[in-house]
Design a protein around this motif. Sequence first.
Motif, mmCIF file in Angstrom:
data_model
loop_
_atom_site.group_PDB
_atom_site.id
_atom_site.type_symbol
_atom_site.label_atom_id
_atom_site.label_comp_id
_atom_site.label_asym_id
_atom_site.label_seq_id
_atom_site.Cartn_x
_atom_site.Cartn_y
_atom_site.Cartn_z
ATOM 1 N N LEU A 242 0.854 -1.185 0.000
ATOM 2 C CA LEU A 242 0.000 0.000 0.000
ATOM 3 C C LEU A 242 0.888 1.232 0.000
ATOM 4 C CD1 LEU A 242 -2.859 1.357 0.427
ATOM 5 C CD2 LEU A 242 -2.404 1.137 2.894
ATOM 6 N N LEU A 243 0.607 2.170 -0.899
ATOM 7 C CA LEU A 243 1.383 3.400 -1.021
ATOM 8 C C LEU A 243 0.539 4.563 -0.519
ATOM 9 C CD1 LEU A 243 4.048 4.602 -2.056
ATOM 10 C CD2 LEU A 243 3.028 4.750 -4.327
ATOM 11 N N VAL A 244 1.089 5.333 0.434
ATOM 12 C CA VAL A 244 0.308 6.361 1.132
ATOM 13 C C VAL A 244 0.990 7.721 1.004
ATOM 14 C CG1 VAL A 244 -0.727 7.027 3.324
ATOM 15 C CG2 VAL A 244 -0.488 4.607 2.760
ATOM 16 N N PRO A 245 0.282 8.751 0.515
ATOM 17 C CA PRO A 245 0.862 10.087 0.353
ATOM 18 C C PRO A 245 0.727 10.929 1.632
ATOM 19 C CG PRO A 245 -1.345 10.086 -0.536
ATOM 20 C CD PRO A 245 -1.085 8.675 -0.025
ATOM 21 N N ALA A 246 1.052 12.223 1.491
ATOM 22 C CA ALA A 246 0.875 13.217 2.560
ATOM 23 C C ALA A 246 1.710 12.912 3.793
ATOM 24 C CB ALA A 246 -0.595 13.358 2.928
ATOM 25 N N GLY A 247 2.836 12.202 3.615
ATOM 26 C CA GLY A 247 3.685 11.890 4.752
ATOM 27 C C GLY A 247 4.554 13.062 5.166
#
Length: 453
Positions: A242-247
């Motif tokens: 799973l690839l998650v932005p806004a880090g």
Amino acid sequence: MKGGTVQINWHDTKPVLACDFHPISGVLATGGADSDIKLWATVSSIDQEKACGVTYQSNLAYHSSAVNTLRFSPSGEQLASGADGGELILWKSHITDAGEAWKFLKSLVFHRKDVLDLQWSIDGAYLISGSVDNSCIIWDANKGSVLQILDAHFHYVQGVAWDPLGKYAASLSSDRTCRVYINKPSKTKGVEKLNYVCQHVISKAESPVTDESKTARSHLFLDETLPSFFRRLAWSPDGSFLLVPAGSHRSTPTAEPINTAYVFSRKDLSRPALMLPGASKPVVAVRFCPIRFKLLGTNTSSLFKLPYRLIFAVATLNSLYIYDTESVQPVVIVAGVHYAAITDIAWSPSGNYLVLSSQDGYCTLLEFENQELGSPIPLPEEKQVVGDEHKCPVLEENKDNSNSASVDSSKEGEEFPLMEKEEEDKDTKVTSPSTREPPSKPTKRRITPIPVD
């Protein structure tokens, strides 16, 4: 690679907020602040002996406010679109003498405020949507009814993603948490129904302070001052990660935060397995190319244990980075093509085209020619990932990293690496998805993945 910003009147000069390709025909759909959905056909640079472009096909008008998100169903028979005011509409394809036509099918009514993101289940039977009303809703697409409401977030839900293997769902909110849900089906009168329960709440990490015996907690994600209404996360096509932005990450409590995207392995969704740091602007959207490619065999230091290459795009507010799972640096960097924030990204079904939409009212179309991204694997050769996450190809762990911090989730004490300090542009708050962002300088910084212990 060829392409650039296509200088046409996409949505009456108003912001283009969403884009997606039809999974079979490759028709491009865009949604704008003009309340309309427009369909376009791509034109190759080979056909017109100049940069690739698009030609207008048709217009879908039913929404009464800005269209923030749209996605074709996996079969290509339906299109779902979400807009301001809680509008969520399904469209259906009809074959006529003049060709394919899209017509209004039904409205899905329950969200009280703007719908910001949505995604279909792999079988096209269900939808998940995220809204400004702080909730995610799982819908029965056939009946148009609500199956489940996931309302544990405390602020806007700006991104949702559905595991292609059907076991998990995920949501990302401006409350600075990513929630991972697991399906624990319930039975009523012998009929099994979906039942997603929250398994992990990923929120904070621990970083060391001067006193080695103490640690300080810091948030993993940006807050509501992120100048975008979108945090579009995505699962890999095989469900392996799973690839998650806004880090956002701080190496120490006093260090400047670093913009990043996180990669979560299916084997452990409680903590990031990899970080993609260094962008000068926040990451707002990620998207995987639907095609799997043959391994190049040129990089023995790959961080992924995969029998094929996957390619994915990471969009910041003003730049695009394209990675593959066999290299440690981006294979393509595109910057400075828009004067306002990027809002969405989409790959064509063949992987030949990648499109970016922007609040400046334009879209950028990139074309990859002559197997530029690699050799696609024919469908019979693709190794399908089974439902057991323990047998799934996953990220390769780095045992030598001693600089780590734990993630605040349902599994505490897990670790991932800290990173060196990078510059970050100050955030400015926006009031709606169609708000324009002032022009910004393109970033030229390369971002390198950092593995996890």
